[in-house]
Design a protein around this motif. Structure first.
Motif, PDB file in Angstrom:
ATOM      1  N   PRO A 104     -50.504 -12.575  21.967  1.00 12.30           N
ATOM      2  CA  PRO A 104     -51.647 -13.944  22.098  1.00 12.30           C
ATOM      3  C   PRO A 104     -52.401 -13.749  23.237  1.00 12.30           C
ATOM      4  N   ARG A 105     -53.770 -13.898  23.360  1.00 13.48           N
ATOM      5  CA  ARG A 105     -54.144 -14.031  24.617  1.00 13.48           C
ATOM      6  C   ARG A 105     -55.164 -15.366  24.705  1.00 13.48           C
ATOM      7  N   THR A 106     -55.529 -15.968  25.663  1.00 14.13           N
ATOM      8  CA  THR A 106     -56.369 -17.202  25.782  1.00 14.13           C
ATOM      9  C   THR A 106     -57.266 -16.957  26.703  1.00 14.13           C
ATOM     10  N   GLU A 165     -50.789 -20.314  23.843  1.00 18.53           N
ATOM     11  CA  GLU A 165     -51.553 -21.565  24.247  1.00 18.53           C
ATOM     12  C   GLU A 165     -52.385 -21.935  23.172  1.00 18.53           C
ATOM     13  N   PRO A 166     -52.853 -23.118  22.962  1.00 13.49           N
ATOM     14  CA  PRO A 166     -53.771 -23.689  22.041  1.00 13.49           C
ATOM     15  C   PRO A 166     -55.095 -23.184  22.478  1.00 13.49           C
ATOM     16  N   SER A 196     -55.849 -25.705  16.625  1.00 16.27           N
ATOM     17  CA  SER A 196     -54.505 -25.483  17.429  1.00 16.27           C
ATOM     18  C   SER A 196     -54.918 -26.327  18.639  1.00 16.27           C
ATOM     19  N   MET A 197     -55.978 -26.403  19.042  1.00 13.89           N
ATOM     20  CA  MET A 197     -56.156 -27.525  19.994  1.00 13.89           C
ATOM     21  C   MET A 197     -56.114 -28.749  19.830  1.00 13.89           C
ATOM     22  N   ILE A 198     -56.490 -29.178  18.666  1.00 12.30           N
ATOM     23  CA  ILE A 198     -56.455 -30.561  18.174  1.00 12.30           C
ATOM     24  C   ILE A 198     -54.809 -30.928  17.912  1.00 12.30           C
ATOM     25  N   ARG A 199     -53.953 -29.962  17.343  1.00 13.46           N
ATOM     26  CA  ARG A 199     -52.612 -30.097  17.105  1.00 13.46           C
ATOM     27  C   ARG A 199     -52.086 -30.510  18.546  1.00 13.46           C
TER      28      ARG A 199
END
Ligand code: FES
Length: 317
Positions: free
Chosen positions: A94-96, A33-34, A121-124
């Motif tokens: 990965p962990r969010t 996740e972003p 990564s959130m902006i992407r």
């Protein structure tokens, strides 16, 4: 655990190393996740958390940005000085803990220095899904502004705040969040002082707590040092054991001293990997990862930093 190969090293800015990782066997990587991070396991039992900064739709590689910490305890200095292309690393899935709200009408990102990595990564994701966003990127100098060209190429609102050009040294928090709109969520990652200021001013200016999101890379030095004076007993319900937690000792350290080795990673209340269920007793939460609601309901605690307010705490171990 995942075995990965270091396929590319890049200098993203002064003191910031870009690391590209691909699965050692060429397989597809676990999607993320972003805003997600991975644990990187280094020699000597060191484990460090680093955010993934590439597009979350990519499953053939992970990209990290690692800032060289002036107070490195081995993680960033090893990666900067010794890591080579072709090296193998062991990482976690990965962990969010710092994800995008799907209820938000728009997203406002505030990054301090290397805090840009999860936000990138959130902006992407925002760019890919056409969700409105703006970024306030606070850096010491332009030389330290990693990924700036990529960010500017997205075509969104990017405000760069450069300490050594502003004269004041610290960005004006009112400029960063003074005009947050209802429904807009704020995400901040960077030095503790910046996050504390955004949290304080955000709440004072009426931004709902659930619309403010923070990711810490390091715990407050005070919090790390202050393990409390209080001695209490931890009861391991499933193992049928009782362990005394001494002054200046964490629950995790007490369990290790008694030969119990639960999982952990950061040991600073930042990563959630040592979370254990609470069956009875009163908890003094000292972590940075449980929400206010989760801390109030006290169904679990981070045994690396949190302690008991009651004389005895029964946990699900
Ligand atoms: S080990 Fe990371 S929160 Fe406890």
């Amino acid at each position: 655990m995942i075995q990965v190969k270091v396929t590319q090293l890049t200098r993203e800015a002064e003191g910031i190393l870009g690391i590209e990782l691909r699965a050692a066997d060429g397989a597809t990587l676990v999607p993320f996740e972003p805003g997600a991070h991975i644990d990187v396991h280094l020699a000597g039992g060191l484990t460090r958390q680093y955010s993934l900064c590439n597009d979350a739709s990519e499953t053939d590689r992970y990209r990290l940005g690692v800032g060289l910490s002036a107070t490195s305890r081995g993680g960033s200095s090893y990666l900067h000085k010794s890591l080579r292309e072709g090296d193998m690393l062991t990482i976690s899935e990965p962990r969010t803990l710092f994800g995008l709200s799907r209820e938000a009408t728009s997203h406002r990102f505030i990054a301090g220095g290397i805090g840009i990595t999860p936000i990138l990564s959130m902006i992407r994701w925002c760019v890919r899904h056409g969700v409105p966003w703006q970024l306030h990127y606070c850096v010491r100098s332009r030389m330290c502004a990693a990924y700036l060209d990529e960010l500017c190429a997205f075509g969104g609102e990017v405000h760069l705040h450069v300490n050594d050009e502003s004269g004041s040294g610290v960005p004006d928090i009112q400029t960063l969040i003074g005009d947050v709109k209802p429904g807009e969520h704020v995400y901040c990652c960077g030095p503790g002082g910046l996050m504390d200021a955004v949290s304080h001013h955000g709440q004072q200016s009426g931004i709902p707590r659930e619309n403010l999101h923070f990711e810490r890379f390091t715990a407050s030095p005070v919090q790390v040092a202050d393990k409390s004076e209080r001695v209490f007993t931890i009861v391991l319900a499933r193992l049928g054991m009782r362990c005394v937690v001494e002054r200046n000792e964490s629950i995790l350290e007490s369990l290790e001293r008694h030969g119990v080795c639960p999982p952990f990673s950061c040991r600073e209340g930042l990563c959630r990997s040592c979370e254990v269920g609470v069956l009875s007793g009163e908890v003094e939460h000292r972590d940075y990862v449980l929400s206010e609601h989760e801390q109030m309901s006290s169904n679990s605690l981070m045994i690396c930093v949190s302690r008991a307010k009651s004389d005895e705490l029964v946990i699900d171990l």
